[in-house]
Design an enzyme around this catalytic site. Structure first.
Site, PDB file in Angstrom:
ATOM      1  N   GLU A  57       7.768   2.391  -6.360  1.00  0.00           N
ATOM      2  CA  GLU A  57       7.998   1.959  -4.979  1.00  0.00           C
ATOM      3  C   GLU A  57       8.022   3.165  -4.051  1.00  0.00           C
ATOM      4  O   GLU A  57       8.394   4.269  -4.456  1.00  0.00           O
ATOM      5  CB  GLU A  57       9.344   1.227  -4.874  1.00  0.00           C
ATOM      6  CG  GLU A  57       9.239  -0.288  -4.900  1.00  0.00           C
ATOM      7  CD  GLU A  57       8.603  -0.882  -3.635  1.00  0.00           C
ATOM      8  OE1 GLU A  57       8.004  -0.144  -2.828  1.00  0.00           O
ATOM      9  OE2 GLU A  57       8.710  -2.097  -3.466  1.00  0.00           O
ATOM     10  N   ASP A  58       7.628   2.943  -2.816  1.00  0.00           N
ATOM     11  CA  ASP A  58       7.712   3.998  -1.818  1.00  0.00           C
ATOM     12  C   ASP A  58       9.135   4.137  -1.286  1.00  0.00           C
ATOM     13  O   ASP A  58       9.688   5.221  -1.213  1.00  0.00           O
ATOM     14  CB  ASP A  58       6.727   3.746  -0.662  1.00  0.00           C
ATOM     15  CG  ASP A  58       6.804   2.321  -0.113  1.00  0.00           C
ATOM     16  OD1 ASP A  58       7.552   1.480  -0.662  1.00  0.00           O
ATOM     17  OD2 ASP A  58       6.107   2.034   0.877  1.00  0.00           O
TER      18      ASP A  58
ATOM     19  N   ARG B 279       0.006   6.814   7.199  1.00  0.00           N
ATOM     20  CA  ARG B 279       0.117   6.850   5.741  1.00  0.00           C
ATOM     21  C   ARG B 279      -0.430   8.155   5.168  1.00  0.00           C
ATOM     22  O   ARG B 279      -0.035   8.588   4.091  1.00  0.00           O
ATOM     23  CB  ARG B 279      -0.684   5.689   5.113  1.00  0.00           C
ATOM     24  CG  ARG B 279      -0.137   4.317   5.416  1.00  0.00           C
ATOM     25  CD  ARG B 279      -0.841   3.303   4.529  1.00  0.00           C
ATOM     26  NE  ARG B 279      -0.644   1.931   4.966  1.00  0.00           N
ATOM     27  CZ  ARG B 279       0.408   1.178   4.658  1.00  0.00           C
ATOM     28  NH1 ARG B 279       1.373   1.673   3.917  1.00  0.00           N
ATOM     29  NH2 ARG B 279       0.505  -0.054   5.093  1.00  0.00           N
TER      30      ARG B 279
ATOM     31  N   PHE C  60      13.659   5.161  10.330  1.00  0.00           N
ATOM     32  CA  PHE C  60      12.361   4.587   9.995  1.00  0.00           C
ATOM     33  C   PHE C  60      11.412   5.752   9.734  1.00  0.00           C
ATOM     34  O   PHE C  60      11.133   6.552  10.622  1.00  0.00           O
ATOM     35  CB  PHE C  60      11.838   3.682  11.110  1.00  0.00           C
ATOM     36  CG  PHE C  60      10.664   2.881  10.633  1.00  0.00           C
ATOM     37  CD1 PHE C  60      10.857   1.683   9.969  1.00  0.00           C
ATOM     38  CD2 PHE C  60       9.372   3.357  10.789  1.00  0.00           C
ATOM     39  CE1 PHE C  60       9.778   0.965   9.470  1.00  0.00           C
ATOM     40  CE2 PHE C  60       8.285   2.651  10.299  1.00  0.00           C
ATOM     41  CZ  PHE C  60       8.486   1.452   9.643  1.00  0.00           C
ATOM     42  N   VAL C  61      10.935   5.856   8.504  1.00  0.00           N
ATOM     43  CA  VAL C  61      10.133   7.018   8.127  1.00  0.00           C
ATOM     44  C   VAL C  61       8.671   6.646   7.905  1.00  0.00           C
ATOM     45  O   VAL C  61       8.352   5.499   7.580  1.00  0.00           O
ATOM     46  CB  VAL C  61      10.695   7.712   6.865  1.00  0.00           C
ATOM     47  CG1 VAL C  61      12.000   8.418   7.175  1.00  0.00           C
ATOM     48  CG2 VAL C  61      10.889   6.731   5.719  1.00  0.00           C
TER      49      VAL C  61
ATOM     50  N   ASP D 153      14.737  -0.485   1.050  1.00  0.00           N
ATOM     51  CA  ASP D 153      15.467  -0.615   2.302  1.00  0.00           C
ATOM     52  C   ASP D 153      16.512  -1.720   2.128  1.00  0.00           C
ATOM     53  O   ASP D 153      17.579  -1.471   1.590  1.00  0.00           O
ATOM     54  CB  ASP D 153      14.416  -0.943   3.380  1.00  0.00           C
ATOM     55  CG  ASP D 153      14.956  -0.894   4.792  1.00  0.00           C
ATOM     56  OD1 ASP D 153      15.974  -0.225   5.020  1.00  0.00           O
ATOM     57  OD2 ASP D 153      14.340  -1.514   5.683  1.00  0.00           O
TER      58      ASP D 153
ATOM     59  N   LYS E 177       0.820  -1.191   0.000  1.00  0.00           N
ATOM     60  CA  LYS E 177       0.000   0.000   0.000  1.00  0.00           C
ATOM     61  C   LYS E 177       0.867   1.259   0.000  1.00  0.00           C
ATOM     62  O   LYS E 177       0.411   2.340  -0.346  1.00  0.00           O
ATOM     63  CB  LYS E 177      -0.857   0.051   1.281  1.00  0.00           C
ATOM     64  CG  LYS E 177      -1.746  -1.125   1.476  1.00  0.00           C
ATOM     65  CD  LYS E 177      -2.388  -1.052   2.896  1.00  0.00           C
ATOM     66  CE  LYS E 177      -3.102  -2.341   3.203  1.00  0.00           C
ATOM     67  NZ  LYS E 177      -3.426  -2.430   4.635  1.00  0.00           N
ATOM     68  N   GLY E 178       2.118   1.090   0.386  1.00  0.00           N
ATOM     69  CA  GLY E 178       2.974   2.250   0.649  1.00  0.00           C
ATOM     70  C   GLY E 178       3.152   3.208  -0.514  1.00  0.00           C
ATOM     71  O   GLY E 178       3.362   4.402  -0.313  1.00  0.00           O
TER      72      GLY E 178
ATOM     73  N   ASP F 213       3.926   3.638   6.399  1.00  0.00           N
ATOM     74  CA  ASP F 213       3.242   3.434   7.678  1.00  0.00           C
ATOM     75  C   ASP F 213       4.170   2.957   8.776  1.00  0.00           C
ATOM     76  O   ASP F 213       5.254   2.440   8.525  1.00  0.00           O
ATOM     77  CB  ASP F 213       2.158   2.361   7.510  1.00  0.00           C
ATOM     78  CG  ASP F 213       2.759   0.966   7.374  1.00  0.00           C
ATOM     79  OD1 ASP F 213       3.584   0.756   6.461  1.00  0.00           O
ATOM     80  OD2 ASP F 213       2.445   0.083   8.196  1.00  0.00           O
TER      81      ASP F 213
ATOM     82  N   LYS G 122      17.141   3.994   0.978  1.00  0.00           N
ATOM     83  CA  LYS G 122      18.044   3.966   2.141  1.00  0.00           C
ATOM     84  C   LYS G 122      19.241   3.096   1.765  1.00  0.00           C
ATOM     85  O   LYS G 122      19.289   1.918   2.101  1.00  0.00           O
ATOM     86  CB  LYS G 122      17.323   3.349   3.350  1.00  0.00           C
ATOM     87  CG  LYS G 122      16.205   4.189   3.914  1.00  0.00           C
ATOM     88  CD  LYS G 122      15.868   3.772   5.340  1.00  0.00           C
ATOM     89  CE  LYS G 122      14.655   2.907   5.400  1.00  0.00           C
ATOM     90  NZ  LYS G 122      14.168   2.655   6.771  1.00  0.00           N
TER      91      LYS G 122
HETATM   92  P1  IMP Z   1      12.935  -4.012   1.657  1.00  0.00           P
HETATM   93  O1  IMP Z   1      12.428  -5.318   1.137  1.00  0.00           O
HETATM   94  O2  IMP Z   1      13.743  -4.186   2.909  1.00  0.00           O
HETATM   95  O3  IMP Z   1      13.649  -3.163   0.635  1.00  0.00           O
HETATM   96  O4  IMP Z   1      11.683  -3.231   2.192  1.00  0.00           O
HETATM   97  C1  IMP Z   1      10.831  -2.601   1.402  1.00  0.00           C
HETATM   98  C2  IMP Z   1       9.513  -2.345   2.080  1.00  0.00           C
HETATM   99  O5  IMP Z   1       9.638  -2.255   3.507  1.00  0.00           O
HETATM  100  C3  IMP Z   1       8.983  -1.009   1.663  1.00  0.00           C
HETATM  101  O6  IMP Z   1       8.274  -1.103   0.459  1.00  0.00           O
HETATM  102  C4  IMP Z   1       8.148  -0.600   2.861  1.00  0.00           C
HETATM  103  O7  IMP Z   1       6.863  -1.142   2.744  1.00  0.00           O
HETATM  104  C5  IMP Z   1       8.878  -1.199   4.041  1.00  0.00           C
HETATM  105  N1  IMP Z   1       9.788  -0.218   4.680  1.00  0.00           N
HETATM  106  C6  IMP Z   1      11.143  -0.192   4.632  1.00  0.00           C
HETATM  107  N2  IMP Z   1      11.650   0.859   5.298  1.00  0.00           N
HETATM  108  C7  IMP Z   1      10.582   1.529   5.787  1.00  0.00           C
HETATM  109  C8  IMP Z   1      10.449   2.741   6.553  1.00  0.00           C
HETATM  110  O8  IMP Z   1      11.422   3.433   6.934  1.00  0.00           O
HETATM  111  N3  IMP Z   1       9.183   3.120   6.851  1.00  0.00           N
HETATM  112  C9  IMP Z   1       8.071   2.415   6.456  1.00  0.00           C
HETATM  113  N4  IMP Z   1       8.159   1.295   5.718  1.00  0.00           N
HETATM  114  C10 IMP Z   1       9.403   0.849   5.395  1.00  0.00           C
HETATM  115 MG    MG Z   2       6.696  -0.726  -0.648  1.00  0.00          MG
END
Ligand code: IMP
Ligand code: MG
Length: 179
Positions: A99-100, A165, A152-153, A103, A41-42, A159, A131
């Site tokens: 993508e939002d 959100r 963590f944002v 990470d 949803k992000g 969210d 990040k």
């Molecule tokens: P990744 O698989 O670790 O790259 O994580 C990606 C997903 O984790 C993002 O699409 C978000 O939904 C969630 N996420 C990662 N960092 C944050 C954050 O700082 N705030 C909120 N959601 C996050």
């Molecule tokens: Mg996402």
């Protein structure tokens, strides 16, 4: 409990940067149909603003997908599953994944792998936030709104436990010793 949210990126900054990205991407896809895939949803708020900011030189189609990797925790589990698949085939389409935030990169790596198997004409990634310090797997990101520190944002779609959100800006939680 209510947390104190400190602003990292203001509403005005977001709107300016989203327009810049949209202008750049409009120029690169001129005359084509750009198929946007919003990762729920992000990414939904970013996707709406971004789609509206694209110029009329590109035709735009939209689809949605939901994956889960985190549950309600704040640390990557490394497990990614499709919660909702796309409605339409992407074969021969010029796909842009919206993508939002990236990470660890695990979600995106998984998504890319399964979407490439469906034979799109091209597939690129546009993320509002990146990040880079948290990256665990190597993924190539084509368009980045902002590189941010390892906070963590929340807000603008992002969210914490499904809340925040709706904030029109990106913030981080000040009293975040619980992270
Ligand atoms: P990744 O698989 O670790 O790259 O994580 C990606 C997903 O984790 C993002 O699409 C978000 O939904 C969630 N996420 C990662 N960092 C944050 C954050 O700082 N705030 C909120 N959601 C996050
Ligand atoms: Mg996402």
């Amino acid at each position: 409990m209510q947390f104190k949210i400190k602003t990292l990126i203001t509403k005005e900054e977001l709107s300016e940067r989203v327009q810049e990205l949209a202008t750049q991407i409009t120029n690169e896809y001129k005359g084509k149909t750009l198929h946007l895939i919003c990762v729920l949803k992000g990414s939904v708020i970013f996707m709406c603003d971004f789609a509206k900011a694209l110029g009329s030189e590109v035709d735009v189609t939209l689809d949605f997908m939901a994956v889960s990797s985190y549950g309600n925790a704040k640390v990557s589990s490394g497990i990614v599953k499709i919660v909702k698949d796309l409605d339409e085939a992407i074969e021969n389409k010029d796909v842009l994944i919206i993508e939002d935030i990236i990470d660890s990169g695990r979600t995106l790596q998984y998504l890319l792998q399964i979407l490439k198997e469906r034979k799109p004409n091209s597939i690129k990634i546009c993320t509002l936030l990146d990040k880079p310090k948290s990256r665990v797997v190597n993924v190539k990101v084509d368009y980045v709104g902002y590189e941010i520190p390892d906070y963590f944002v929340v807000g603008y779609g992002l969210d914490y436990q499904q809340k925040y959100r709706n904030l029109p800006y990106i913030g981080y939680i000040e009293n975040d010793d619980f992270i």
